[in-house]
Enzyme design. Structure first.
Site, mmCIF file in Angstrom:
data_model
loop_
_atom_site.group_PDB
_atom_site.id
_atom_site.type_symbol
_atom_site.label_atom_id
_atom_site.label_comp_id
_atom_site.label_asym_id
_atom_site.label_seq_id
_atom_site.Cartn_x
_atom_site.Cartn_y
_atom_site.Cartn_z
ATOM 1 N N LYS A 1 -2.030 -1.515 -3.836
ATOM 2 C CA LYS A 1 -2.898 -0.341 -3.814
ATOM 3 C C LYS A 1 -2.039 0.920 -3.866
ATOM 4 O O LYS A 1 -1.080 1.012 -3.095
ATOM 5 C CB LYS A 1 -3.746 -0.345 -2.541
ATOM 6 C CG LYS A 1 -4.693 0.826 -2.394
ATOM 7 C CD LYS A 1 -5.459 0.742 -1.082
ATOM 8 C CE LYS A 1 -6.419 1.931 -0.945
ATOM 9 N NZ LYS A 1 -7.125 1.927 0.356
ATOM 10 N N LYS B 1 0.863 -1.184 0.000
ATOM 11 C CA LYS B 1 0.000 0.000 0.000
ATOM 12 C C LYS B 1 0.896 1.230 0.000
ATOM 13 O O LYS B 1 1.642 1.476 0.954
ATOM 14 C CB LYS B 1 -0.920 0.005 1.212
ATOM 15 C CG LYS B 1 -1.887 1.187 1.238
ATOM 16 C CD LYS B 1 -2.811 1.103 2.438
ATOM 17 C CE LYS B 1 -3.787 2.257 2.460
ATOM 18 N NZ LYS B 1 -4.682 2.191 3.645
#
Length: 337
Positions: A258, A203
């Site tokens: 992400k 992330k």
């Protein structure tokens, strides 16, 4: 890599592109509703919606309306919903204790959806930012630094409360070190052996998250602060492989990259290296950019939605969290490829 083919004109690459049937026969990547996960935002109340200004077409919904949404998604073949709460200000605190309240928004919504639509998989976000008064994903020290071990202890309590509510996946999105192993051990100790962990393993500290923070109500709390001390530097991809290797070793069932489209190269590297299920998140900023172009008539909405999602499959994603999930599933159901 060399490709031994007869020279032109004996080899004509356009020959197989001439007709629809041959294009379909040689298609390498195919998108289906089963690839899609729909992220939704929860608010208190009954029969309530709130528009998210920075995400046209997306609304926060009360639990009763989200159960109806789950029914529609299941009919379209979408297998999973990812829940994100918009926590009332009075429930936020420094220690984020509302995160593991058994009667919290996420816990009640999980129970309601599983009761209404048992076949709908529920994915719950394990992170503290919707519950802290400062908008960070963890417990702070006196200098404002997010403490790792203290935060992990809170995340474990949150994840266990989600499993107790019936979540199919708990999805730690916080990027603390060691939290996957601690959550896995706690789930095992409490006999939640079938609760899956979808780890947000890579992330990035991205500028594409702005509309999401508006949707869950953490943007104003975070202010001008950033999350650079725990989310990944956008310049790194080798580091992503280290993060993913650690999460898999600790017991993750699925790993996440992400944001999505700006990091397709990372998705491909992860899939090639580990051969495990890799999910991607087409995040709020990606959605908002697409919607702005659609509303201005600059891009063809249906075609671009499908092309953008197919890009994730081509890069190696097993599943895609996207705010276009419902629309894409409708299109796939009406016009099968």
């Amino acid at each position: 890599m060399s490709f031994p083919r007869a020279p032109w004109p004996h080899t004509r690459m356009r020959r197989m592109r001439k007709d629809d049937f041959s294009r379909r026969m040689m298609r390498e990547s195919v998108l289906t509703p089963s690839d899609l996960i729909y992220p939704v935002f929860i608010i208190e109340g009954e029969n309530r919606t709130e528009a998210v200004a920075s995400m046209p077409g997306i609304e926060r919904m009360s639990i009763d309306l989200l159960c109806r949404e789950a029914e529609q998604l299941a009919a379209l073949g979408v297998p999973a919903m990812a829940l994100f709460p918009s926590t009332p200000a009075e429930a936020k605190s420094l220690d984020a204790a509302e995160a593991w309240n058994p009667d919290g928004l996420v816990q009640r919504c999980t129970r309601a959806i599983k009761a209404a639509v048992p076949e709908m998989a529920v994915i719950t976000d394990v992170a503290l930012d919707p519950f802290t008064i400062h908008g960070q994903d963890g417990i702070l020290d006196e200098d404002g630094y997010v403490l790792n071990e203290e935060t992990v202890r809170a995340l474990v309590r949150q994840a266990l409360s989600h499993a107790e509510a019936g979540a199919d996946f708990v999805a730690p999105s916080d990027m603390m070190d060691g939290r996957i192993g601690e959550i896995r051990q706690t789930l095992e100790d409490n006999q939640y052996i079938h609760t899956r962990i979808m780890a947000y393993s890579a992330k990035y500290a991205s500028a594409y998250y702005g509309p999401f923070r508006d949707a869950v109500g953490s943007a104003s709390n975070l202010g001008k602060a950033d999350k650079n001390t725990y989310q990944m530097d956008p310049g790194n991809s080798d580091e992503a492989l280290h993060e993913i290797a650690l999460d898999l070793a600790e017991g993750a069932d699925v790993v996440m990259v992400k944001p999505g489209m700006p990091y397709l190269d990372v998705i491909r590297r992860v899939r090639d290296e580990f051969k495990v299920p890799v999910f991607a998140y087409q995040v709020s900023g990606e959605y908002a950019m697409h919607m702005a172009a659609f509303q201005n008539g600059w891009l063809d909405e249906d075609k671009v939605i499908m092309e953008s999602l197919l890009a994730f499959k081509r890069a190696g994603a097993s599943g895609i969290l996207t705010y276009f999930a419902k629309r894409a599933a409708q299109r796939l159901q009406n016009k099968p490829s």
